[in-house]
Design an enzyme around this catalytic site. Structure first.
Site, PDB file in Angstrom:
ATOM      1  N   GLU A 105     -27.471   1.751 -18.551  1.00 20.82           N
ATOM      2  CA  GLU A 105     -27.219   2.924 -17.708  1.00 20.82           C
ATOM      3  C   GLU A 105     -26.180   2.570 -16.652  1.00 20.82           C
ATOM      4  OE1 GLU A 105     -30.855   5.037 -16.410  1.00 20.82           O
ATOM      5  OE2 GLU A 105     -29.858   5.406 -14.500  1.00 20.82           O
ATOM      6  N   ASP A 107     -24.556   4.291 -13.186  1.00 18.51           N
ATOM      7  CA  ASP A 107     -24.905   5.402 -12.289  1.00 18.51           C
ATOM      8  C   ASP A 107     -23.958   5.628 -11.129  1.00 18.51           C
ATOM      9  OD1 ASP A 107     -27.441   5.949 -13.462  1.00 18.51           O
ATOM     10  OD2 ASP A 107     -28.308   4.235 -12.413  1.00 18.51           O
ATOM     11  N   GLU A 109     -24.891   7.871  -7.865  1.00 18.18           N
ATOM     12  CA  GLU A 109     -25.986   8.647  -7.268  1.00 18.18           C
ATOM     13  C   GLU A 109     -25.666   8.926  -5.803  1.00 18.18           C
ATOM     14  OE1 GLU A 109     -29.840   7.198  -9.839  1.00 18.18           O
ATOM     15  OE2 GLU A 109     -29.060   5.790  -8.359  1.00 18.18           O
ATOM     16  N   GLN A 118     -24.639   5.604  -4.145  1.00 20.49           N
ATOM     17  CA  GLN A 118     -25.201   4.401  -4.767  1.00 20.49           C
ATOM     18  C   GLN A 118     -24.655   4.282  -6.188  1.00 20.49           C
ATOM     19  OE1 GLN A 118     -29.360   2.920  -4.432  1.00 20.49           O
ATOM     20  NE2 GLN A 118     -29.654   3.817  -6.452  1.00 20.49           N
ATOM     21  N   ASN A 128     -31.728  -2.513 -11.071  1.00 22.40           N
ATOM     22  CA  ASN A 128     -31.755  -3.312  -9.835  1.00 22.40           C
ATOM     23  C   ASN A 128     -30.428  -4.011  -9.560  1.00 22.40           C
ATOM     24  OD1 ASN A 128     -34.548  -2.713  -9.341  1.00 22.40           O
ATOM     25  ND2 ASN A 128     -35.035  -4.177 -10.976  1.00 22.40           N
TER      26      ASN A 128
END
Ligand SMILES: *[C@@H]1O[C@H](CO)[C@@H](O)[C@H](O)[C@H]1NC(C)=O
Ligand SMILES: *[C@@H]1O[C@H](CO)[C@@H](O)[C@H](O)[C@H]1NC(C)=O
Ligand SMILES: *[C@@H]1O[C@H](CO)[C@@H](O)[C@H](O)[C@H]1NC(C)=O
Length: 284
Positions: A105, A107, A109, A118, A128
């Site tokens: 994934e 991202d 965000e 983020q 993480n």
């Protein structure tokens, strides 16, 4: 007549291109969840995702991909609150309702306050790998361009064409690199990691998306055979995309130095093996 037929055939076999007139939502994406919290205008030029106490909403690409340039323009909700996340990301996780296990994934965000963005990478695991920025502009005021370029050499996260994060293919040094097809998703939802409480009295929170064209190489969902997607007939696989230019690197380092406020690589308890291998991009 013959000419028109020939032209139609040629147009028909061109790879997906975002530069033409065909940039509409329905050509590349489809509704995913949120019923009446999802709105697309009849021409497919803009989508709005609404979050209130009842629900958020989301959409996804029609296809899965094995490489590409994934770009969208978006504007985050003008009502500011903790706890509401506007997202644009790639994921290999099937939308089968089961909790996401180990998967890939990538991202973007956006948190509801302080211009926070983020980024995260899930590398066949639980993620993480957060790196967080205070954007140098208010993402709720205007549409800005967010882009992920993924080829077999590196993954680059860009904001208005400025690279802010690179994840290199270090498989030769024992670091996993995404090798499974992923699709694109975008959503607005209530995520406690983005702070609490949500100021519900300000709802609804509405995120706006535009520019849906994708330049990407299709691969079947769940497939680990994405080798056809490193062909150099795709522009994002050409050597100039294998690493950043000196100018791009300078820009990235400047922006990371000024605007990054959290880096999983910065602490012994959260850093991972790739941190030291990507170190040339950190310049503390
Ligand atoms: C856009 O799509 C339509 C229908 O698929 C097609 O007829 C038209 O030629 C396309 N236009 C461009 C610029 O690609
Ligand atoms: C990563 O790079 C290696 C070469 O070092 C290459 O063989 C491999 O296909 C790449 N992995 C992916 C998933 O693109
Ligand atoms: C893809 O990556 C995973 C994790 O590193 C690895 O276990 C798997 O063998 C790889 N698959 C292929 C087809 O290279």
């Amino acid at each position: 007549m013959d000419f028109i037929i020939a032209l139609t055939i040629i147009l028909g076999v061109l790879p997906m291109k975002s530069n033409g007139a065909n940039n509409s939502f329905g050509q590349y994406y489809t509704y995913l969840w949120g019923t009446d919290h999802f709105w697309v205008d009849p021409q497919g030029t803009e989508v709005q995702l609404k979050m209130d106490k009842q629900s958020g909403a989301g959409f996804k690409s029609k296809s899965d991909f094995g490489s590409g340039s994934f770009l969208i323009k978006l504007k985050t909700p003008d009502k500011k609150t903790k706890g509401i996340v506007t997202s644009f990301y790639l994921t290999s996780d099937p939308d089968d309702g089961k909790p996401a296990g180990n998967h890939f994934e990538l991202d973007f965000e956006f948190w509801g306050v302080d211009n926070r963005l983020q980024t995260n990478v899930f590398n066949n695991d639980g993620g993480n790998r957060e790196q967080r920025f205070h954007l140098w502009f208010d993402p709720s005021k205007d549409f800005h361009t967010y882009q992920i370029i993924w080829n077999s050499h590196q993954i680059v996260f860009m904001v208005d064409n400025i690279p802010i994060r690179v994840f290199k293919n270090n498989t030769a040094k024992g670091v996993t690199f995404p090798n499974k097809s992923m699709h694109v998703e975008a959503s607005i939802w209530n995520a406690p990691f983005a702070g609490s409480p949500v100021t519900w009295s300000q709802a609804p929170f509405i995120a706006h998306y535009r520019d849906f064209g994708l330049d990407a190489c299709s691969a079947p969902a769940g497939s680990e055979d994405i080798s056809h997607c490193s062909s150099q007939r795709y522009f994002w696989n050409k050597p100039e995309y294998w690493e950043l230019s000196a100018e791009q690197r300078q820009k990235m380092n400047r922006h990371r130095k000024s605007y990054m406020f959290y880096d999983y690589c910065a602490s012994k308890t959260t850093r991972k093996p790739e941190c030291s291998l990507n170190e040339q991009f950190v310049e503390k």
